[in-house]
Design a protein around this motif. Structure first.
Motif, PDB file in Angstrom:
ATOM      1  N   TRP A 145       1.523   0.888  -5.283  1.00 48.44           N
ATOM      2  CA  TRP A 145       2.704   0.224  -4.750  1.00 48.44           C
ATOM      3  C   TRP A 145       3.954   0.953  -5.256  1.00 48.44           C
ATOM      4  O   TRP A 145       3.928   1.646  -6.272  1.00 48.44           O
ATOM      5  CB  TRP A 145       2.762  -1.245  -5.190  1.00 48.44           C
ATOM      6  CG  TRP A 145       3.069  -1.444  -6.657  1.00 48.44           C
ATOM      7  CD1 TRP A 145       2.180  -1.449  -7.692  1.00 48.44           C
ATOM      8  CD2 TRP A 145       4.366  -1.647  -7.237  1.00 48.44           C
ATOM      9  NE1 TRP A 145       2.828  -1.639  -8.885  1.00 48.44           N
ATOM     10  CE2 TRP A 145       4.170  -1.766  -8.634  1.00 48.44           C
ATOM     11  CE3 TRP A 145       5.664  -1.731  -6.731  1.00 48.44           C
ATOM     12  CZ2 TRP A 145       5.230  -1.974  -9.519  1.00 48.44           C
ATOM     13  CZ3 TRP A 145       6.716  -1.931  -7.612  1.00 48.44           C
ATOM     14  CH2 TRP A 145       6.487  -2.056  -8.983  1.00 48.44           C
TER      15      TRP A 145
ATOM     16  N   GLN B 290      10.555   1.643  -2.545  1.00 44.01           N
ATOM     17  CA  GLN B 290      11.159   2.905  -2.133  1.00 44.01           C
ATOM     18  C   GLN B 290      12.669   2.806  -1.955  1.00 44.01           C
ATOM     19  O   GLN B 290      13.409   3.705  -2.334  1.00 44.01           O
ATOM     20  CB  GLN B 290      10.535   3.379  -0.812  1.00 44.01           C
ATOM     21  CG  GLN B 290       9.127   3.906  -0.950  1.00 44.01           C
ATOM     22  CD  GLN B 290       8.611   4.443   0.373  1.00 44.01           C
ATOM     23  OE1 GLN B 290       9.157   4.137   1.427  1.00 44.01           O
ATOM     24  NE2 GLN B 290       7.552   5.216   0.331  1.00 44.01           N
TER      25      GLN B 290
ATOM     26  N   GLU C 137      12.619  -2.043   0.250  1.00 38.32           N
ATOM     27  CA  GLU C 137      11.357  -1.783   0.948  1.00 38.32           C
ATOM     28  C   GLU C 137      10.249  -1.676  -0.084  1.00 38.32           C
ATOM     29  O   GLU C 137      10.277  -0.793  -0.952  1.00 38.32           O
ATOM     30  CB  GLU C 137      11.433  -0.501   1.775  1.00 38.32           C
ATOM     31  CG  GLU C 137      10.152  -0.261   2.584  1.00 38.32           C
ATOM     32  CD  GLU C 137      10.302   0.869   3.585  1.00 38.32           C
ATOM     33  OE1 GLU C 137      10.710   0.598   4.742  1.00 38.32           O
ATOM     34  OE2 GLU C 137      10.009   2.013   3.209  1.00 38.32           O
TER      35      GLU C 137
ATOM     36  N   THR D 143       6.379  -0.863  -0.607  1.00 43.78           N
ATOM     37  CA  THR D 143       5.306  -0.138   0.078  1.00 43.78           C
ATOM     38  C   THR D 143       4.018  -0.252  -0.718  1.00 43.78           C
ATOM     39  O   THR D 143       4.003  -0.035  -1.939  1.00 43.78           O
ATOM     40  CB  THR D 143       5.675   1.347   0.253  1.00 43.78           C
ATOM     41  OG1 THR D 143       6.918   1.442   0.940  1.00 43.78           O
ATOM     42  CG2 THR D 143       4.610   2.076   1.058  1.00 43.78           C
TER      43      THR D 143
ATOM     44  N   LYS E 293      -0.311   0.732  -0.687  1.00 43.76           N
ATOM     45  CA  LYS E 293      -1.302   1.627  -0.091  1.00 43.76           C
ATOM     46  C   LYS E 293      -2.658   1.429  -0.750  1.00 43.76           C
ATOM     47  O   LYS E 293      -2.769   1.415  -1.980  1.00 43.76           O
ATOM     48  CB  LYS E 293      -0.894   3.097  -0.247  1.00 43.76           C
ATOM     49  CG  LYS E 293      -1.910   4.072   0.360  1.00 43.76           C
ATOM     50  CD  LYS E 293      -1.489   5.511   0.218  1.00 43.76           C
ATOM     51  CE  LYS E 293      -2.524   6.447   0.850  1.00 43.76           C
ATOM     52  NZ  LYS E 293      -2.138   7.870   0.739  1.00 43.76           N
TER      53      LYS E 293
ATOM     54  N   THR F 250       7.384  -6.190   8.761  1.00 44.70           N
ATOM     55  CA  THR F 250       6.168  -5.700   8.108  1.00 44.70           C
ATOM     56  C   THR F 250       5.549  -4.643   9.009  1.00 44.70           C
ATOM     57  O   THR F 250       5.243  -4.923  10.176  1.00 44.70           O
ATOM     58  CB  THR F 250       5.155  -6.842   7.872  1.00 44.70           C
ATOM     59  OG1 THR F 250       5.775  -7.875   7.100  1.00 44.70           O
ATOM     60  CG2 THR F 250       3.930  -6.331   7.138  1.00 44.70           C
ATOM     61  N   ARG F 251       5.375  -3.442   8.481  1.00 42.81           N
ATOM     62  CA  ARG F 251       4.814  -2.331   9.261  1.00 42.81           C
ATOM     63  C   ARG F 251       3.558  -1.817   8.573  1.00 42.81           C
ATOM     64  O   ARG F 251       3.480  -1.804   7.335  1.00 42.81           O
ATOM     65  CB  ARG F 251       5.830  -1.192   9.403  1.00 42.81           C
ATOM     66  CG  ARG F 251       7.163  -1.651   9.946  1.00 42.81           C
ATOM     67  CD  ARG F 251       8.127  -0.488  10.187  1.00 42.81           C
ATOM     68  NE  ARG F 251       8.289   0.375   9.034  1.00 42.81           N
ATOM     69  CZ  ARG F 251       9.095   0.112   8.025  1.00 42.81           C
ATOM     70  NH1 ARG F 251       9.795  -1.032   8.011  1.00 42.81           N
ATOM     71  NH2 ARG F 251       9.213   0.957   7.023  1.00 42.81           N
TER      72      ARG F 251
ATOM     73  N   GLU G  85       0.437   1.355   8.640  1.00 43.93           N
ATOM     74  CA  GLU G  85       0.035   2.703   9.064  1.00 43.93           C
ATOM     75  C   GLU G  85      -1.441   2.893   8.700  1.00 43.93           C
ATOM     76  O   GLU G  85      -1.810   2.714   7.534  1.00 43.93           O
ATOM     77  CB  GLU G  85       0.888   3.760   8.356  1.00 43.93           C
ATOM     78  CG  GLU G  85       2.381   3.635   8.588  1.00 43.93           C
ATOM     79  CD  GLU G  85       3.186   4.594   7.718  1.00 43.93           C
ATOM     80  OE1 GLU G  85       2.582   5.546   7.163  1.00 43.93           O
ATOM     81  OE2 GLU G  85       4.395   4.385   7.584  1.00 43.93           O
TER      82      GLU G  85
ATOM     83  N   ILE H 128      -1.482   1.942   4.786  1.00 45.92           N
ATOM     84  CA  ILE H 128      -0.176   1.759   4.154  1.00 45.92           C
ATOM     85  C   ILE H 128       0.508   0.534   4.761  1.00 45.92           C
ATOM     86  O   ILE H 128       0.463   0.342   5.982  1.00 45.92           O
ATOM     87  CB  ILE H 128       0.707   3.006   4.338  1.00 45.92           C
ATOM     88  CG1 ILE H 128       0.080   4.211   3.629  1.00 45.92           C
ATOM     89  CG2 ILE H 128       2.118   2.763   3.808  1.00 45.92           C
ATOM     90  CD1 ILE H 128       0.840   5.509   3.836  1.00 45.92           C
TER      91      ILE H 128
ATOM     92  N   ARG I  59       4.230  -1.608   4.689  1.00 45.35           N
ATOM     93  CA  ARG I  59       5.638  -1.538   4.286  1.00 45.35           C
ATOM     94  C   ARG I  59       6.321  -2.873   4.598  1.00 45.35           C
ATOM     95  O   ARG I  59       6.381  -3.292   5.756  1.00 45.35           O
ATOM     96  CB  ARG I  59       6.353  -0.390   4.998  1.00 45.35           C
ATOM     97  CG  ARG I  59       5.717   0.982   4.755  1.00 45.35           C
ATOM     98  CD  ARG I  59       6.537   2.075   5.424  1.00 45.35           C
ATOM     99  NE  ARG I  59       5.850   3.359   5.395  1.00 45.35           N
ATOM    100  CZ  ARG I  59       5.882   4.219   4.388  1.00 45.35           C
ATOM    101  NH1 ARG I  59       6.583   3.914   3.307  1.00 45.35           N
ATOM    102  NH2 ARG I  59       5.232   5.367   4.442  1.00 45.35           N
TER     103      ARG I  59
ATOM    104  N   SER J 198       9.916  -4.782   4.536  1.00 51.71           N
ATOM    105  CA  SER J 198      11.373  -4.711   4.401  1.00 51.71           C
ATOM    106  C   SER J 198      11.855  -6.095   3.962  1.00 51.71           C
ATOM    107  O   SER J 198      11.622  -7.092   4.665  1.00 51.71           O
ATOM    108  CB  SER J 198      12.030  -4.316   5.727  1.00 51.71           C
ATOM    109  OG  SER J 198      11.677  -2.983   6.069  1.00 51.71           O
TER     110      SER J 198
ATOM    111  N   ARG K 278       6.254   9.350  -3.983  1.00 54.22           N
ATOM    112  CA  ARG K 278       6.557   8.564  -2.798  1.00 54.22           C
ATOM    113  C   ARG K 278       5.318   8.422  -1.921  1.00 54.22           C
ATOM    114  O   ARG K 278       4.687   9.419  -1.543  1.00 54.22           O
ATOM    115  CB  ARG K 278       7.680   9.226  -1.999  1.00 54.22           C
ATOM    116  CG  ARG K 278       8.203   8.360  -0.885  1.00 54.22           C
ATOM    117  CD  ARG K 278       9.400   8.988  -0.212  1.00 54.22           C
ATOM    118  NE  ARG K 278       9.898   8.147   0.861  1.00 54.22           N
ATOM    119  CZ  ARG K 278      10.860   8.498   1.690  1.00 54.22           C
ATOM    120  NH1 ARG K 278      11.435   9.677   1.567  1.00 54.22           N
ATOM    121  NH2 ARG K 278      11.259   7.676   2.635  1.00 54.22           N
TER     122      ARG K 278
END
Length: 263
Positions: A46, A49, A80, A82, A84, A117-118, A120, A148, A150, A152, A180
């Motif tokens: 995590w 970013q 943000e 993030t 993973k 919420t995005r 990948e 991943i 993300r 916001s 990153r």
């Protein structure tokens, strides 16, 4: 020539030595591959970013405000968060040992809302979440390997460093990423390619070493590792030398006998 010397210079010796070296390399590769598959690495990373203020200049003289549901925010910020799944296996809902409280992050200032919420890749599942003051909880659910996520997050307060409050995933450590997420530089290839390349290089070095060793060995060893045609020529030369030596000894013996009969 002893039996040991004859064996060291034989084709069977070199074949056995090379075969043993290959077997060792292949065996080590097989053990590594078994452990790689049986014990896949598990990691959950995590990072925060972005954490920037929405009102950059309070003394600009321009009346700008940010409000939600009619309530103005004194120090609005956009952050943000993030996440993973950096491991080689999926994280399943049953891996969340404390249910929806298993994974939580403290933003240190009040969270107003999660604006987006995005995920990948885009086909990956989107996990649920909830807000409790300054804490963002990630709900249990499937998180695919290498996925991943993300978030916001709209905050109200000074810039503070976020922290991981709960990290309750079975056999999966949660760590803050040292770089990153999603922008990792190339570092020489995957472990599989590195292992295969290292094994190939080891075999090449071993082959060159054996060839060099054969070139520096005594003549009877060199003969055994050179082409058959050359070995045959060496054998023929040895036979001719033996015939010449025998002829010389016969002539010398004849001279001795002739001298004796003359006296």
């Amino acid at each position: 020539m002893s039996t040991a010397e004859a064996y060291i210079g034989s084709n069977d010796f070199w074949n056995s030595l090379f075969g043993a070296a290959v077997a060792i390399v292949v065996g080590l590769a097989a053990v590594w591959a078994t452990l790689y598959v049986a014990k896949p690495r598990r990691r959950f990373l995590w990072e925060a970013q972005v954490n920037v203020p929405l009102l950059r200049d309070e003394n600009s003289g321009v009346a700008v405000s940010v409000a939600t549901s009619g309530q103005p925010l004194t120090k609005p910020r956009l952050a943000e968060l993030t996440l993973k799944n950096a491991g080689r296996r999926d994280i399943l809902a049953q891996d969340f040992s404390s249910g929806n409280d298993s994974v939580a992050f403290d933003m240190k200032v009040p969270i107003i809302s999660v604006t987006s919420t995005r995920v990948e890749p885009s086909t990956a599942p989107t996990p649920g979440h909830r807000i409790d003051g300054s804490i963002l909880y990630i709900h249990k659910g499937l998180i695919k390997s290498k996925q991943i996520i993300r978030f916001s997050v709209l905050l109200d307060g000074d810039e503070r460093r976020a922290s991981c409050l709960n990290a309750h995933l079975i056999e999966t450590p949660i760590r803050e990423s040292a770089e990153r997420i999603g922008h990792r530089p190339f570092r020489g290839g995957s472990p599989t390619l590195i292992a295969v390349g290292s094994a190939s290089a080891a075999l090449l070095v071993l082959t060159i070493w054996l060839g060099t060793l054969g070139a520096k060995a005594p003549a009877y060893v060199q003969c055994s590792v050179k082409p058959k045609a050359f070995a045959k020529s060496v054998d023929e030369c040895s036979q001719i030398r033996e015939l010449l030596d025998t002829s010389t000894r016969v002539k010398a013996s004849a001279r001795v006998k002739k001298g004796t009969s003359t006296r």
